[in-house]
Design a protein around this motif. Structure first.
Motif, PDB file in Angstrom:
ATOM      1  N   ARG A  94       0.906  -1.190   0.011  1.00  0.00           N
ATOM      2  CA  ARG A  94       0.001   0.192  -0.046  1.00  0.00           C
ATOM      3  C   ARG A  94       0.906   1.111  -0.019  1.00  0.00           C
ATOM      4  NH1 ARG A  94      -2.403   1.544   6.192  1.00  0.00           N
ATOM      5  NH2 ARG A  94      -0.617   0.450   7.330  1.00  0.00           N
ATOM      6  N   ARG A 100      -4.795  -1.467   4.468  1.00  0.00           N
ATOM      7  CA  ARG A 100      -4.273  -2.774   3.750  1.00  0.00           C
ATOM      8  C   ARG A 100      -5.384  -3.438   3.107  1.00  0.00           C
ATOM      9  NH1 ARG A 100      -1.985  -2.990   8.978  1.00  0.00           N
ATOM     10  NH2 ARG A 100       0.123  -2.139   8.929  1.00  0.00           N
ATOM     11  N   ASN A 133      -0.062  -8.266   1.855  1.00  0.00           N
ATOM     12  CA  ASN A 133      -1.151  -7.739   2.497  1.00  0.00           C
ATOM     13  C   ASN A 133      -2.531  -7.790   1.494  1.00  0.00           C
ATOM     14  OD1 ASN A 133      -0.690  -6.951   5.400  1.00  0.00           O
ATOM     15  ND2 ASN A 133       0.645  -5.431   4.393  1.00  0.00           N
ATOM     16  N   LEU A 160       5.348  -8.984  13.224  1.00  0.00           N
ATOM     17  CA  LEU A 160       5.876  -7.727  13.242  1.00  0.00           C
ATOM     18  C   LEU A 160       5.165  -6.730  14.251  1.00  0.00           C
ATOM     19  CD1 LEU A 160       7.588  -5.364  11.999  1.00  0.00           C
ATOM     20  CD2 LEU A 160       6.061  -5.284  10.052  1.00  0.00           C
ATOM     21  N   ARG A 164       6.620  -5.183  17.526  1.00  0.00           N
ATOM     22  CA  ARG A 164       6.338  -3.819  17.630  1.00  0.00           C
ATOM     23  C   ARG A 164       5.789  -3.547  19.171  1.00  0.00           C
ATOM     24  NH1 ARG A 164       3.569  -2.873  11.813  1.00  0.00           N
ATOM     25  NH2 ARG A 164       5.411  -2.025  10.545  1.00  0.00           N
ATOM     26  N   HIS A 189      -3.995  -8.328  10.925  1.00  0.00           N
ATOM     27  CA  HIS A 189      -2.835  -7.460  10.762  1.00  0.00           C
ATOM     28  C   HIS A 189      -3.301  -6.166  10.252  1.00  0.00           C
ATOM     29  CE1 HIS A 189       1.009  -5.904   9.725  1.00  0.00           C
ATOM     30  NE2 HIS A 189       0.713  -6.005   8.471  1.00  0.00           N
ATOM     31  N   GLY A 229       2.423   0.525  10.995  1.00  0.00           N
ATOM     32  CA  GLY A 229       2.810   0.419   9.576  1.00  0.00           C
ATOM     33  C   GLY A 229       2.831   1.699   8.730  1.00  0.00           C
ATOM     34  N   ALA A 230       1.399   2.341   9.038  1.00  0.00           N
ATOM     35  CA  ALA A 230       1.241   3.685   8.206  1.00  0.00           C
ATOM     36  C   ALA A 230       2.243   4.790   8.722  1.00  0.00           C
ATOM     37  CB  ALA A 230      -0.393   4.028   8.729  1.00  0.00           C
ATOM     38  N   ILE A 233       5.127   4.079   6.728  1.00  0.00           N
ATOM     39  CA  ILE A 233       5.063   4.815   5.324  1.00  0.00           C
ATOM     40  C   ILE A 233       4.954   6.019   5.092  1.00  0.00           C
ATOM     41  CG2 ILE A 233       3.302   5.019   3.393  1.00  0.00           C
ATOM     42  CD1 ILE A 233       2.289   2.039   4.320  1.00  0.00           C
ATOM     43  N   SER A 239       6.756   1.326   2.370  1.00  0.00           N
ATOM     44  CA  SER A 239       6.371   0.405   3.608  1.00  0.00           C
ATOM     45  C   SER A 239       7.414  -0.159   4.376  1.00  0.00           C
ATOM     46  CB  SER A 239       5.285  -0.524   3.301  1.00  0.00           C
ATOM     47  OG  SER A 239       5.434  -1.299   2.573  1.00  0.00           O
ATOM     48  N   SER A 240       7.322  -0.420   5.561  1.00  0.00           N
ATOM     49  CA  SER A 240       8.375  -1.371   6.359  1.00  0.00           C
ATOM     50  C   SER A 240       8.804  -2.564   5.501  1.00  0.00           C
ATOM     51  CB  SER A 240       7.888  -1.846   7.601  1.00  0.00           C
ATOM     52  OG  SER A 240       6.545  -1.443   7.931  1.00  0.00           O
TER      53      SER A 240
HETATM   54  O1  LIG Z   1       1.463  -0.932   6.801  1.00  0.00           O
HETATM   55  C1  LIG Z   1       1.650  -1.718   5.743  1.00  0.00           C
HETATM   56  O2  LIG Z   1       1.128  -1.553   4.392  1.00  0.00           O
HETATM   57  C2  LIG Z   1       2.951  -2.558   5.725  1.00  0.00           C
HETATM   58  C3  LIG Z   1       2.639  -3.481   6.932  1.00  0.00           C
HETATM   59  O3  LIG Z   1       1.962  -4.462   6.608  1.00  0.00           O
HETATM   60  C4  LIG Z   1       3.330  -3.045   7.919  1.00  0.00           C
HETATM   61  O4  LIG Z   1       4.336  -2.227   7.870  1.00  0.00           O
HETATM   62  O5  LIG Z   1       2.642  -3.629   9.162  1.00  0.00           O
END
Ligand SMILES: O=C([O-])CC(=O)C(=O)O
Ligand SMILES: NC(=O)C1=CN([C@@H]2O[C@H](COP(=O)(O)OP(=O)(O)OC[C@H]3O[C@@H](n4cnc5c(N)ncnc54)[C@H](O)[C@@H]3O)[C@@H](O)[C@H]2O)C=CC1
Length: 328
Positions: A94, A100, A133, A160, A164, A189, A229-230, A233, A239-240
């Motif tokens: 994304r 997602r 995703n 992840l 986090r 997720h 995640g956002a 970005i 993205s990560s």
């Molecule tokens: O946020 C995203 O689109 C990539 C991802 O899944 C994340 O970093 O958790």
């Protein structure tokens, strides 16, 4: 010397692939005595295939003693042939302003095709981790598209989110990240995920008692982990990738080599426990041993948690309904 393990990686020339492959080949995922054969899939487009070739040249240039072979291909049935482990990373990521689940229909097609290819050619014991995703629903699609493989072998990456949450908690409580045990991230997720430290301990003491801040939990911690995640970005413009690759390595390493009794979070097809309908791919606490995961059962679910777990479940059910027409 052990027999090499065949590890398939899709999206091998992408950002996560670039952080992942070198660590797998160096033995960080399966152990420093375990040779691997990398079977890498990329799109059948000149640019993607050229980039994959470049990655393979660099893998060669590392002269990894554990890298027993490499295959680069645009054919899923070649990439998944006899695969013992399949890391399904390849999908569109994304961008800013997207959720997602906005990727759902676009990426769903990939996972029906790849589930069918796994069904046809992979090892019957293949361990599948979906990273692309929306990861939970893509794992569900792949699982449903592979009826001859055990459903339990299809998992989605919540690690992840788990990592986090560990770091946020360690900062808040001023403890070492490695000393926190019994954390869980329930559900999807997505921002609806529910990171839950009610059972967590540090040196045998309750972390919840140590933090003792319900307002921080509800209004800072949970949304921060959910929206991390956002935030990445926003900061990176991409993205990560390195942290996602790291989590994929943690997930597979623990699944294969065991978690030594520690809880880890995996997105796995529900067995119906905790009020989660059977088959839904939902983040739950597990322990792992001898290549198998076992859910941590019997945890008390209070009212706040029930609400949070139902919210993320409702989103997963909505995603499932959105792809039902693809699954015949
Ligand atoms: O946020 C995203 O689109 C990539 C991802 O899944 C994340 O970093 O958790
Ligand atoms: N579950 C999680 O915690 C996380 C998931 N992600 C997801 O991982 C996925 C990959 O992310 P990045 O590597 O950053 O993206 P990227 O765009 O850098 O790389 C994706 C690669 O996959 C390839 N690809 C696309 N469709 C394919 C297919 N059908 N077969 C084989 N290869 C294909 C592309 O050519 C590209 O090289 C995205 O969906 C992203 O949202 C990212 C971070 C964390």
């Amino acid at each position: 010397m052990k027999t090499p393990v065949r590890v398939a990686v899709t999206g091998a020339a992408g950002q996560i692939g670039y952080s992942l492959l070198f660590r797998i080949a160096s033995g960080e995922m399966l152990g420093k005595d375990q040779p691997v054969i990398l079977q890498m899939l990329e799109l059948p487009m000149e640019k993607a295939q050229a980039a994959l070739k470049g990655v393979m040249m660099e893998l060669e240039d590392c002269a990894f003693p554990l890298l027993a072979g490499m295959v680069g291909t645009d054919d899923a049935e070649v990439a998944f042939k006899d695969a013992d482990i399949a890391l399904l990373v390849g999908a569109r990521p994304r961008g800013p302003g997207m959720e997602r689940k906005d990727l759902l229909l676009e990426n769903a097609k990939i996972f029906t095709a790849q589930g069918a290819a796994l069904n046809k050619v992979a090892s019957r014991d293949v361990k599948v981790l979906v990273v692309g995703n929306p990861a939970n629903t893509n794992a569900y699609i792949a699982m449903k598209s592979a009826p001859d493989l055990p459903a339990k072998n299809f998992t989605a990456m919540l690690r992840l989110d788990h990592n986090r949450a560990l770091s946020q908690l360690a900062n808040k409580a001023d403890v070492k990240v490695g000393d926190i045990k019994k954390l869980v991230v329930w559900g999807n997720h997505s921002p609806t995920m529910y990171p839950d430290f009610r059972f967590a301990t540090v040196d045998g003491q309750s972390l919840k008692d140590k933090v003792n801040d319900a307002d921080w939990n509800a209004n800072e911690f949970i949304p921060k982990v959910g929206k991390r995640g956002a935030a990445i970005i926003e900061a990176r413009g991409l993205s990560s990738a390195a942290s996602a690759a790291n989590a994929a390595i943690d997930h597979i390493r623990d699944w294969v080599l065991g978690s030594n009794g520690e809880w880890v979070t995996m997105g796995v097809p529900s067995d119906g426990s905790y009020g989660i309908p059977e088959g839904i791919i939902y983040g739950v606490p597990v322990t792992t041993e001898n290549g198998e995961y076992t859910r941590v059962q019997g945890l008390e679910i209070d009212e706040f948690s029930r609400k949070a777990m139902d919210k993320t479940l409702a989103e997963l059910e909505e995603e499932r309904a959105g792809v039902a027409h693809l699954l015949g």
